[in-house]
Design a protein around this motif. Structure first.
Motif, PDB file in Angstrom:
ATOM      1  N   LEU A 259      13.568  15.419  -9.313  1.00  0.00           N
ATOM      2  CA  LEU A 259      13.202  15.973 -10.545  1.00  0.00           C
ATOM      3  C   LEU A 259      13.651  15.248 -11.704  1.00  0.00           C
ATOM      4  O   LEU A 259      12.734  14.930 -12.544  1.00  0.00           O
ATOM      5  CB  LEU A 259      13.646  17.523 -10.687  1.00  0.00           C
ATOM      6  N   GLY A 260      14.796  14.611 -11.564  1.00  0.00           N
ATOM      7  CA  GLY A 260      15.368  13.890 -12.823  1.00  0.00           C
ATOM      8  C   GLY A 260      14.505  12.498 -12.763  1.00  0.00           C
ATOM      9  O   GLY A 260      14.202  11.983 -13.901  1.00  0.00           O
ATOM     10  N   ALA A 261      14.204  12.012 -11.760  1.00  0.00           N
ATOM     11  CA  ALA A 261      13.220  10.771 -11.735  1.00  0.00           C
ATOM     12  C   ALA A 261      11.934  10.926 -12.248  1.00  0.00           C
ATOM     13  O   ALA A 261      11.572  10.233 -12.874  1.00  0.00           O
ATOM     14  CB  ALA A 261      13.391  10.200 -10.331  1.00  0.00           C
ATOM     15  N   LEU A 262      11.507  12.158 -11.843  1.00  0.00           N
ATOM     16  CA  LEU A 262      10.196  12.405 -12.165  1.00  0.00           C
ATOM     17  C   LEU A 262      10.227  12.616 -13.739  1.00  0.00           C
ATOM     18  O   LEU A 262       9.224  12.091 -14.392  1.00  0.00           O
ATOM     19  CB  LEU A 262       9.600  13.683 -11.386  1.00  0.00           C
ATOM     20  N   GLY A 263      10.849  13.459 -14.166  1.00  0.00           N
ATOM     21  CA  GLY A 263      11.383  13.650 -15.734  1.00  0.00           C
ATOM     22  C   GLY A 263      11.227  12.421 -16.504  1.00  0.00           C
ATOM     23  O   GLY A 263      10.400  12.002 -17.307  1.00  0.00           O
ATOM     24  N   ALA A 264      12.202  11.465 -16.082  1.00  0.00           N
ATOM     25  CA  ALA A 264      12.360   9.942 -16.746  1.00  0.00           C
ATOM     26  C   ALA A 264      11.058   9.426 -16.608  1.00  0.00           C
ATOM     27  O   ALA A 264      10.493   8.629 -17.731  1.00  0.00           O
ATOM     28  CB  ALA A 264      13.246   9.332 -15.975  1.00  0.00           C
ATOM     29  N   GLY A 265      10.412   9.218 -15.485  1.00  0.00           N
ATOM     30  CA  GLY A 265       9.051   8.388 -15.274  1.00  0.00           C
ATOM     31  C   GLY A 265       8.023   9.081 -16.226  1.00  0.00           C
ATOM     32  O   GLY A 265       7.178   8.373 -16.830  1.00  0.00           O
ATOM     33  N   GLU A 266       7.967  10.254 -16.333  1.00  0.00           N
ATOM     34  CA  GLU A 266       6.780  11.038 -16.955  1.00  0.00           C
ATOM     35  C   GLU A 266       7.140  10.807 -18.817  1.00  0.00           C
ATOM     36  O   GLU A 266       6.124  10.654 -19.277  1.00  0.00           O
ATOM     37  CB  GLU A 266       6.899  12.560 -16.831  1.00  0.00           C
ATOM     38  N   LEU A 267       8.154  10.923 -18.819  1.00  0.00           N
ATOM     39  CA  LEU A 267       8.490  10.699 -20.383  1.00  0.00           C
ATOM     40  C   LEU A 267       8.299   9.211 -20.693  1.00  0.00           C
ATOM     41  O   LEU A 267       7.464   9.041 -21.805  1.00  0.00           O
ATOM     42  CB  LEU A 267      10.033  10.972 -20.732  1.00  0.00           C
ATOM     43  N   ILE A 268       8.748   8.479 -19.895  1.00  0.00           N
ATOM     44  CA  ILE A 268       8.217   6.967 -20.199  1.00  0.00           C
ATOM     45  C   ILE A 268       6.852   6.592 -20.247  1.00  0.00           C
ATOM     46  O   ILE A 268       6.175   5.956 -21.060  1.00  0.00           O
ATOM     47  CB  ILE A 268       8.804   6.014 -19.125  1.00  0.00           C
ATOM     48  N   ALA A 269       5.923   7.126 -19.175  1.00  0.00           N
ATOM     49  CA  ALA A 269       4.592   7.156 -19.134  1.00  0.00           C
ATOM     50  C   ALA A 269       3.954   7.796 -20.358  1.00  0.00           C
ATOM     51  O   ALA A 269       2.996   7.249 -21.085  1.00  0.00           O
ATOM     52  CB  ALA A 269       3.917   7.913 -17.975  1.00  0.00           C
TER      53      ALA A 269
END
Ligand SMILES: Nc1nc2c(c(=O)[nH]1)N[C@H]1C(S)=C(S)[C@@H](COP(=O)(O)O)O[C@H]1N2
Ligand SMILES: [Mo]
Length: 480
Positions: free
Chosen positions: A17-27
């Motif tokens: 979840l943390g990784a997806l959140g980070a990736g999504e915010l960068i995208a």
């Protein structure tokens, strides 16, 4: 599973979840979305029965369902990584991210932001899985951070979408605004309005959210087998556009459903555009290509002669097309189901002699354009009014492109009775209908059917949308 094993799964899912959140915010800061990119990939590759079931069950929430599926799928996949031996986890995370990024780049919408976000997510995942949280506190920290980042990304995406929508609305009127249409019925309580407002018009496409296209930069190119390739700006097109009323229907519109809308469109007749470009005699198909790589191709001849009156549409109900309905332009041939009628978010029209393999064709739908099967829908069946048993029954019916000749209802599968029709605004538009019937006490089934001008009577055989469009009568029950 041991307590330890459960802890490992939870810890890995929290990292996911943390990784997806980070990736999504960068995208999102790059104008894209990992979740939407993966969602599109699922739509493009899921087996047809899965797609059909999702559309049937999720209804108008298909996009939300897809996005939620992506998040849950990511959590499940990362939890699964915890089951791998320690030394394989980091490589698995890296492969997962690299694969996702490659697919986002290779995929139809070629999303660089989604790929960047995917790589960032993989980096976080890899680091996180090296030393996954082992306590409830650690898991909570990862999960909270992930949820917070996801929420921030969502806020950012929505803000940009709102800005885009606002920019589009400020382009000013496209055709008569507001659209005036009268069928003599006035406002019947519960009856669908004659013209469907853009905000209430169904949205159906393979994307999670509409692409944002800059109206200033956008040009429509007409290319391929033509003597005169042409380029038009939105303003060039607006000068040649005319208004027409027509119903648009999704092939997934089962009897009684809401995947149909009637609008006043503003568009350039394809006959005129094609004449300007002077197609080669060898050209046989008109390929409509969207910015997201989705294509629909149509036979050229009937479009060129006007036998199929098609339009390059730039306006809906007096305004520019809203982003979700295809801004800045789409192709629409009234009478063809939405998935055969031409693309939203048009990038290019190409005249070709290829047997173009279109999006839905690849996915097992028929290659020949499917015509809308006539349908009647019951919107109102209300007892009361002028005495006990008097029941008002009303709805809409369509049989594009030739028009509605007759609508009938039947009570408890007895004889069909003709109903009153509202005036026709255009043959390709829908028509409202109503009647009052006298019903004895008890529970009754009311069904409706339409007959088109070409003589086609709506068929009562129940059929699923795939592969040739749904069949059956809309049926409602009332109790007196
Ligand atoms: N680019 C693009 N155009 C598309 C689609 C799509 O997925 N991508 N879906 C088609 C389908 S299936 C339908 S029913 C109509 C829906 O148009 P609407 O969302 O404006 O109602 O758009 C068509 N055009
Ligand atoms: Mo559709």
């Amino acid at each position: 599973m041991s307590v330890n094993g459960k802890r490992r799964l939870l810890g890995a899912a929290a990292v996911g979840l943390g990784a997806l959140g980070a990736g999504e915010l960068i995208a999102a800061t790059h104008g894209g979305s990992v979740i939407d990119g993966v969602g599109r990939l699922l739509a493009d590759t899921a087996p047809i029965p899965v797609v059909e079931t999702t559309v049937a069950m999720a209804g108008r929430y298909d996009k939300e369902t897809t996005r939620a599926g992506v998040v849950l799928g990511t959590l499940a996949a990362t939890a699964g990584m915890a089951l791998l031996p320690q030394r394989l986890r980091a490589p698995a995370a890296a492969a997962f991210g690299a694969g996702a990024a490659a697919l986002a780049l290779r995929g139809a919408n070629q999303s660089v932001p989604a790929a960047i976000g995917g790589l960032a997510a993989a980096g976080v995942l890899r680091a996180g899985l090296r030393r996954p949280p082992t306590t409830a506190g650690g898991e909570l920290l990862w999960a909270t951070a992930g949820a917070g980042l996801l929420a921030a990304a969502e806020t950012l995406i929505r803000r940009e979408d709102r800005r885009h929508t606002e920019r589009v609305r400020q382009l000013g009127p496209m055709g008569s605004h507001p659209p005036m249409a009268e069928d003599g019925f006035g406002a019947e309580p519960g009856l669908t309005p004659l013209i469907t407002k853009a905000g209430r018009f169904y949205v159906a496409d393979v994307n999670s959210r509409p692409p944002r296209i800059d109206p200033g930069q956008w040009r429509l190119a007409i290319t391929g087998k033509v003597a005169h390739p042409l380029r038009f700006s939105l303003a060039d097109l607006a000068e040649q556009a005319v208004e027409f009323d027509a119903v648009m229907v999704c092939v997934h519109n089962t009897p009684g459903a809401g995947r149909a809308g009637n609008a006043r469109w503003f568009g350039v007749p394809l006959t005129a555009l094609l004449e300007h470009t002077m197609p080669d005699s060898t050209a046989t198909r008109l390929v409509t290509r969207a910015v997201d790589g989705y294509t629909i191709s149509l036979p050229l001849e009937p479009l060129r002669t006007g036998e199929w009156p098609g339009y390059l549409v730039i306006g809906m109900n007096g305004e520019a097309l809203p982003p979700e309905h295809g801004f800045p332009a789409r192709v629409f041939v009234p009478g063809l189901y939405g998935q055969y009628t031409g693309v939203k978010w048009l990038a290019e029209l190409e005249l070709s002699d290829d047997t173009q393999v279109d999006y839905w064709w690849k996915r097992g739908w028929p290659s020949d354009a499917l015509w809308v099967r006539p349908q009647a829908r019951i919107d109102v069946a209300t007892a009361g009014g002028d005495g006990p048993g008097k029941t008002t029954v009303a709805g809409v019916a369509w049989a594009p492109p030739r028009g509605v000749a007759r609508v009938e209802i039947r009570i408890d599968e007895t004889d069909w009775l003709s109903v009153e029709l509202g005036a026709e605004t255009a043959p390709a538009a829908w028509r409202r209908w109503r009647t009052v019937v006298d019903l004895p006490p008890g529970t009754h089934t009311i069904q409706a059917r339409v007959t088109g001008r070409s003589g086609e009577v709506q068929d009562g055989a129940v059929r699923a949308p795939f592969p040739e469009g749904p069949g059956g009568f809309h049926s409602v029950t009332v109790t007196i």
